[in-house]
Design an enzyme around this catalytic site. Structure first.
Site, PDB file in Angstrom:
ATOM      1  N   GLU A 140       0.873  -1.308   0.128  1.00 32.45           N
ATOM      2  CA  GLU A 140      -0.010  -0.045   0.166  1.00 32.45           C
ATOM      3  C   GLU A 140       0.843   1.096   0.117  1.00 32.45           C
ATOM      4  OE1 GLU A 140      -2.840  -0.038   3.238  1.00 32.45           O
ATOM      5  OE2 GLU A 140      -3.868  -1.685   2.276  1.00 32.45           O
ATOM      6  N   GLU A 229      -6.233  -7.404  -0.746  1.00 39.05           N
ATOM      7  CA  GLU A 229      -6.452  -7.282   0.739  1.00 39.05           C
ATOM      8  C   GLU A 229      -7.609  -6.405   0.833  1.00 39.05           C
ATOM      9  OE1 GLU A 229      -3.040  -5.691   3.216  1.00 39.05           O
ATOM     10  OE2 GLU A 229      -4.675  -4.368   4.277  1.00 39.05           O
TER      11      GLU A 229
HETATM   12  C1  DCB Z   1      -3.852  -1.669   5.913  1.00 38.45           C
HETATM   13  C2  DCB Z   1      -2.442  -2.492   5.894  1.00 38.45           C
HETATM   14  C3  DCB Z   1      -2.301  -3.526   6.821  1.00 38.45           C
HETATM   15  C4  DCB Z   1      -3.199  -3.118   7.994  1.00 38.45           C
HETATM   16  C5  DCB Z   1      -4.750  -2.940   7.531  1.00 38.45           C
HETATM   17  C6  DCB Z   1      -5.438  -2.484   8.489  1.00 38.45           C
HETATM   18  O1  DCB Z   1      -3.612  -0.348   6.308  1.00 38.45           O
HETATM   19  F1  DCB Z   1      -1.981  -2.853   4.624  1.00 38.45           F
HETATM   20  O2  DCB Z   1      -1.175  -3.883   7.294  1.00 38.45           O
HETATM   21  O3  DCB Z   1      -3.041  -4.079   9.125  1.00 38.45           O
HETATM   22  O4  DCB Z   1      -4.723  -2.371   6.328  1.00 38.45           O
HETATM   23  O5  DCB Z   1      -5.396  -1.046   8.978  1.00 38.45           O
HETATM   24  C7  DCB Z   1      -2.871  -3.317  10.399  1.00 38.45           C
HETATM   25  C8  DCB Z   1      -3.112  -4.510  11.614  1.00 38.45           C
HETATM   26  C9  DCB Z   1      -2.837  -4.246  12.923  1.00 38.45           C
HETATM   27  C10 DCB Z   1      -1.393  -3.694  12.734  1.00 38.45           C
HETATM   28  C11 DCB Z   1      -1.132  -2.587  11.683  1.00 38.45           C
HETATM   29  C12 DCB Z   1       0.129  -1.951  11.566  1.00 38.45           C
HETATM   30  O6  DCB Z   1      -4.419  -5.009  11.560  1.00 38.45           O
HETATM   31  O7  DCB Z   1      -2.882  -5.224  13.856  1.00 38.45           O
HETATM   32  O8  DCB Z   1      -1.321  -3.068  14.236  1.00 38.45           O
HETATM   33  O9  DCB Z   1      -1.704  -2.980  10.635  1.00 38.45           O
HETATM   34  O10 DCB Z   1       1.131  -3.114  11.387  1.00 38.45           O
HETATM   35  C13 DCB Z   1      -4.524   0.614   5.926  1.00 38.45           C
HETATM   36  C14 DCB Z   1      -5.283   0.682   5.126  1.00 38.45           C
HETATM   37  C15 DCB Z   1      -6.265   1.658   4.539  1.00 38.45           C
HETATM   38  C16 DCB Z   1      -6.031   2.947   5.174  1.00 38.45           C
HETATM   39  C17 DCB Z   1      -5.058   2.996   6.214  1.00 38.45           C
HETATM   40  C18 DCB Z   1      -4.656   1.817   6.735  1.00 38.45           C
HETATM   41  N1  DCB Z   1      -6.729   4.269   4.732  1.00 38.45           N
HETATM   42  N2  DCB Z   1      -3.659   2.095   7.983  1.00 38.45           N
HETATM   43  O11 DCB Z   1      -7.576   3.823   4.013  1.00 38.45           O
HETATM   44  O12 DCB Z   1      -6.483   5.160   5.410  1.00 38.45           O
HETATM   45  O13 DCB Z   1      -3.530   3.135   8.673  1.00 38.45           O
HETATM   46  O14 DCB Z   1      -2.852   0.955   8.077  1.00 38.45           O
END
Ligand code: DCB
Length: 304
Positions: A140, A229
């Protein structure tokens, strides 16, 4: 729809034809499965017993999320051993394996393009042209300054040749800017490379119609899309779950023959996790699965 299960021995080497993923016999292919959580945290659920249980629910693909930062590959190259074991276990189950270079807080893939080139060179040498292996080169890309034309596209143009020299026909998934959402921007300025697809990521509690229209726009422009994802939660991996919104998304993906992997096969205490904290490594009962896990496992076979 409730598909008959088909894996690598049936479909063989995949190709991208127009916006579709097709198999060696020219049939349309839809892959559905789980994504692991980070290899540095949850490698135990990226092994045979866990992956086999997702296959029993209908999965024919497994995505292995190898984080680059947060204690992942960049500071611990040893993590590659867990990745390889996960890929081997997936292939042994006749499933497709996605090798995911999981950039995230290291928002610009170009920053570590040299590391990525060496990694993809080595890993594609290791698997050569194994038909079950799919490469995802940047999870991402994100951040206001990280654009398709200046960052992600040049990164892809640099890294893909390292894969292509070892695995000339493999499917390669390319992340899109803005957390793998701006697929319309990629579609308007596509890579002139065969057998690539752009990734669309969504979280049902955060993303809806607006993101679906970006995706429709990209498809109309001829861009092949893979939803490598998605989560039933909000974008931070928590909150919800948002199952009505997930229904709308799965219907949309199904209408467009888009393959998907759900985030994530792990037991972290967050709503996007498929497993309850402390779940065993496989053969999960209803009680081991979270609300998200129960929902997603009932749909891995194509039921929407
Ligand atoms: C993405 C990432 C993925 C993340 C998930 C959920 O992030 F590819 O790595 O997973 O979506 O946020 C989270 C885990 C947590 C962990 C965190 C950091 O579920 O357990 O603590 O990663 O490793 C996204 C996707 C989209 C957006 C933001 C995020 N968005 N984000 O649209 O703003 O902030 O992580």
């Amino acid at each position: 729809m409730n598909d008959k299960w088909h894996g690598v021995s049936y479909h063989g080497k995949l190709k991208v034809s127009g916006i579709n993923l097709i198999d060696q016999a020219g049939r349309k292919v839809i892959l559905r499965g789980m994504s692991s959580h980070g290899m540095q945290w949850y490698p135990q659920f990226a092994r045979g017993e866990s992956i086999r249980t997702t296959k029993q629910a209908g999965a024919n693909v497994f995505r292995i999320a190898m984080y680059t930062d947060e204690g992942g590959y960049l500071t611990n190259h040893d993590i590659i051993k867990d990745l390889i074991r996960a890929v081997d276990d997936t292939l042994a189950l006749d499933m497709y394996a996605i090798i995911d270079w999981h950039i995230m807080y290291d928002n610009d893939p170009l920053v570590n393009v040299e590391e990525a080139s060496v990694f993809f060179d080595n890993i594609s040498m290791h698997y050569k042209d194994t038909p079950g292996v799919i490469y995802e080169i940047c999870n991402e890309p994100n951040g206001a300054e990280v654009t398709w034309s200046e960052n992600v596209k040049p990164y892809a143009q640099k890294v893909i040749p390292h894969i292509r020299k070892n695995a000339p026909d493999s499917i390669i998934l390319v992340g899109s800017p803005n957390w793998s959402q701006d697929v319309d921007i990629c579609a308007a300025d596509p890579l002139k490379i065969d057998n690539i697809m752009y990734t669309l990521h969504f979280y049902a509690g955060t993303h809806g119609d607006e993101l679906r229209s970006k995706c429709s726009k990209a498809l109309k422009m001829g861009a092949p899309i893979f939803a490598s994802e998605w989560g039933t939660s909000a974008a931070d991996g928590n909150g919800g779950v948002f199952l009505d919104e997930s229904d709308v998304w799965l219907k949309f993906l199904s209408e467009h023959n888009i393959s998907w992997c759900n985030w994530s096969l792990g037991d972290r205490d967050e709503t996007s996790a498929a497993l309850c904290p402390g779940a065993p490594l496989g053969n999960w009962t209803e009680a081991n699965l979270t609300e998200s896990g129960r929902y997603v496992f009932s749909r891995l076979n194509g039921t929407i």
